[in-house]
Design a protein around this motif. Structure first.
Motif, PDB file in Angstrom:
ATOM      1  N   THR A   1      -2.309   3.012  -5.541  1.00  0.00           N
ATOM      2  CA  THR A   1      -1.606   3.965  -6.408  1.00  0.00           C
ATOM      3  C   THR A   1      -0.928   3.215  -7.563  1.00  0.00           C
ATOM      4  OG1 THR A   1      -1.293   5.364  -4.486  1.00  0.00           O
ATOM      5  CG2 THR A   1       0.091   5.846  -6.385  1.00  0.00           C
ATOM      6  N   ALA A   2      -0.338   2.069  -7.247  1.00  0.00           N
ATOM      7  CA  ALA A   2       0.325   1.294  -8.306  1.00  0.00           C
ATOM      8  C   ALA A   2      -0.684   0.776  -9.335  1.00  0.00           C
ATOM      9  CB  ALA A   2       1.095   0.122  -7.689  1.00  0.00           C
ATOM     10  N   ARG A   3      -1.924   0.528  -8.869  1.00  0.00           N
ATOM     11  CA  ARG A   3      -2.937  -0.002  -9.799  1.00  0.00           C
ATOM     12  C   ARG A   3      -3.954   1.071 -10.199  1.00  0.00           C
ATOM     13  NH1 ARG A   3      -5.269  -5.801  -8.659  1.00  0.00           N
ATOM     14  NH2 ARG A   3      -5.905  -5.423 -10.815  1.00  0.00           N
ATOM     15  N   ALA A   4      -3.526   2.333 -10.121  1.00  0.00           N
ATOM     16  CA  ALA A   4      -4.452   3.461 -10.353  1.00  0.00           C
ATOM     17  C   ALA A   4      -5.182   3.341 -11.691  1.00  0.00           C
ATOM     18  CB  ALA A   4      -3.700   4.776 -10.273  1.00  0.00           C
ATOM     19  N   GLU A   5      -4.459   2.909 -12.715  1.00  0.00           N
ATOM     20  CA  GLU A   5      -5.083   2.870 -14.039  1.00  0.00           C
ATOM     21  C   GLU A   5      -6.191   1.806 -14.087  1.00  0.00           C
ATOM     22  OE1 GLU A   5      -4.622   5.320 -15.909  1.00  0.00           O
ATOM     23  OE2 GLU A   5      -5.669   4.621 -17.702  1.00  0.00           O
ATOM     24  N   ASP A   6      -5.957   0.662 -13.436  1.00  0.00           N
ATOM     25  CA  ASP A   6      -7.016  -0.370 -13.395  1.00  0.00           C
ATOM     26  C   ASP A   6      -8.258   0.170 -12.687  1.00  0.00           C
ATOM     27  OD1 ASP A   6      -5.441  -2.190 -14.655  1.00  0.00           O
ATOM     28  OD2 ASP A   6      -4.936  -3.357 -12.870  1.00  0.00           O
ATOM     29  N   PHE A   7      -8.014   0.818 -11.527  1.00  0.00           N
ATOM     30  CA  PHE A   7      -9.162   1.363 -10.793  1.00  0.00           C
ATOM     31  C   PHE A   7      -9.896   2.405 -11.643  1.00  0.00           C
ATOM     32  CE2 PHE A   7      -7.217  -0.428  -6.942  1.00  0.00           C
ATOM     33  CZ  PHE A   7      -8.349  -0.891  -6.285  1.00  0.00           C
TER      34      PHE A   7
END
Ligand code: SIN
Length: 495
Positions: free
Chosen positions: A88-94
């Protein structure tokens, strides 16, 4: 791809195989290309595993199984919960990675990351709830103890269309149940799975529990694993023909199998439906993931009396999609995954026209780079046409008509598939009658989306076996063990 943020992101994704908790190169240093379907350009390369690499991954999974299977459910739950927070914290990267390698618009990739992360959270909550029972036999004498234990090392084969969600839908229940695994993501979209693997590792998953092999030789790598008696389960999401072959191979070792295969979803619009709701539902059911979903509406069945009104509004909505690279803000429909998929979609549309259907919108392959296909509406479709029998996997909506519910059910069920159906009606009894007559594993009533991590996803007939998600999802990774116990009072001596 010239965006420096994307270049930095790509450079941060591990590109090796993940075996026994370490990133390693494939035998002989072989690499495979990962291509941007919007531009046809190579994004990067990742390790291309050989059969020996696959077996090394199974060695690691097998070695780790015993101790991993004995970990406390709460410990497994907390790893999954941490992974949920980290994804969730890295949602934008994913999301950016999914768009780069798979092509869907960023908004859809973001939605997929949320959907995929929820499997981690859902199964973190299921791990401590693995049940069992202790009961008295009907004759009142013996005791029956039933407990669950992990199936053992699993092979998880995931598709390219939902690169994170289809991976978490298998990895999370396997972890929750205490199984170790070898994951083989699709070679078209390996990057998301590799970033997810890094996150799972950072979340504290012990070495050997999750092993990942990317390869251009899927049969060569998975064949020896399926034939190996150390493997205890195969879970596959993909096409029905490939699923059939894998099941035949799996039968040699009598492996537990979960198969999430093709679909040919009917979407039925009754004459009493709220037409605006039906049009919106049909747009969602058809266009989610650009139609590249096994749950996509493949046949839109409209009651003859509302056909004109429905087609007019539906065509207008379909015509509003903006085709382009998924990373451009205005895009609402990305490219198809590759040229093979695009040719198949185009052949189905052309075949339907040859068989007498009409094209109300789209139907022409655009010039230029990338595997784009426009939103297309095909009218006058009959059940015998190939476009109504085959899974389209693209933004093409074939429209058919029916005169009464019996005919709608007959047409809907006239397929070897049985994954999902959608019904739009204001009459709850009518909807429930459809739910009892349609040969499907899932039904959406007045909604164009049924997918939900808390619900059992899966089909009947040639759409597959088993369920993913929901309370049912973890059962696919558990064995039931029964222990018969002599009556504990049999030896009691009266004081
Ligand atoms: C699939 O297309 O394979 C899965 C779609 C979903 O989970 O909604």
């Amino acid at each position: 791809m010239s965006d420096p943020t994307d270049e930095k992101l790509l450079a941060s994704v591990p590109t090796g195989l993940f075996v026994d908790g370490r990133w390693v190169e494939a035998t002989g240093g072989r690499r495979l290309d990962v291509v941007d379907p919007a531009r046809g350009a190579v994004l990067t390369t990742v390790a291309d595993a050989s059969p020996a690499d696959g077996l090394a991954a199974l060695d690691a999974a097998h070695r780790a199984q015993e101790s991993w299977g004995r970990t406390a459910p709460r410990e497994r739950a907390e790893i999954l919960r941490r992974a949920f927070e980290m994804v969730t914290a890295r949602a934008e990267d994913f999301a950016r990675l999914i768009t780069l390698e798979m092509g869907k618009p960023l908004a859809e990739s973001r939605a997929e990351v949320g959907y995929g992360a929820e499997f981690l959270r859902w199964f973190s909550e299921e791990a401590p709830r693995i049940g069992g029972r202790y009961a008295t036999a009907p004759d009142g004498r013996n005791r029956l103890m039933v407990r669950k234990r992990p199936v053992g090392p699993c092979l998880l084969i995931t598709p390219w269309n939902f690169p994170i969600a289809m991976a978490t839908r298998k990895i999370a229940p396997a972890i929750a149940a205490g199984c170790t695994m070898v994951l083989k993501p699709a070679d078209l979209t390996p990057l998301t799975a590799l970033l997810l693997t890094q996150v799972m590792d950072e979340a504290g998953l012990p070495a050997g529990v999750l092993n990942v092999v990317t390869t251009t030789d899927p049969g060569g790598v998975t064949g020896p694993l399926i034939a190996d008696p150390r493997l205890r389960k195969l879970s596959f999401t993909g096409s029905t023909p490939v699923g059939r072959r894998l099941m035949a191979q799996a039968s040699e070792q009598v492996l537990r199998v979960s198969m999430e295969l093709g679909g040919n979803a009917p979407l039925i619009v009754c004459e009493d439906a709220d037409l605006d709701e039906a049009v919106e539902g049909a747009i969602t059911a058809k266009m989610r993931n650009g139609g590249e979903a096994c749950v996509a509406a493949n046949r839109i069945l409209v009651h003859r009396s509302v056909e004109d009104a429905f087609v007019q509004r539906f065509r207008e909505r379909m015509g509003g999609f903006v085709l382009g690279p998924g990373d451009e803000p205005s895009t609402t429909l990305g490219p198809l995954i590759d040229e093979r998929s695009r040719s198949k979609v185009d052949d189905l549309v052309r075949g339907a026209v040859r068989e007498g259907a009409g094209v109300a919108l789209g139907g022409e392959v655009p010039a230029g780079k990338g595997y784009f296909y426009p939103p297309t509406v095909v009218t006058g479709v009959r059940p015998d046409m190939a476009i109504a029998r085959e899974e389209i996997f693209g933004p093409v909506a074939p429209i058919m008509t029916f005169d009464d519910d019996a005919e709608a059910v007959r047409i809907a069920n006239s397929t070897d598939y049985g994954l999902v159906a959608f019904v739009f009606t204001r009459d709850i009894d009518r909807a429930l009658r459809f739910s009892e007559r349609l040969e499907v594993g899932m039904l959406g009533i007045n909604t164009g989306v049924v997918s939900n991590p808390a619900a059992p996803f899966g089909g009947v007939k040639q759409s597959g076996l088993g369920r993913e998600g929901g309370a049912e999802g973890i059962e696919e990774y558990l064995e039931t063990v029964y222990v018969g116990i002599r009556d504990p009072f049999a030896a009691e001596v009266d004081a």
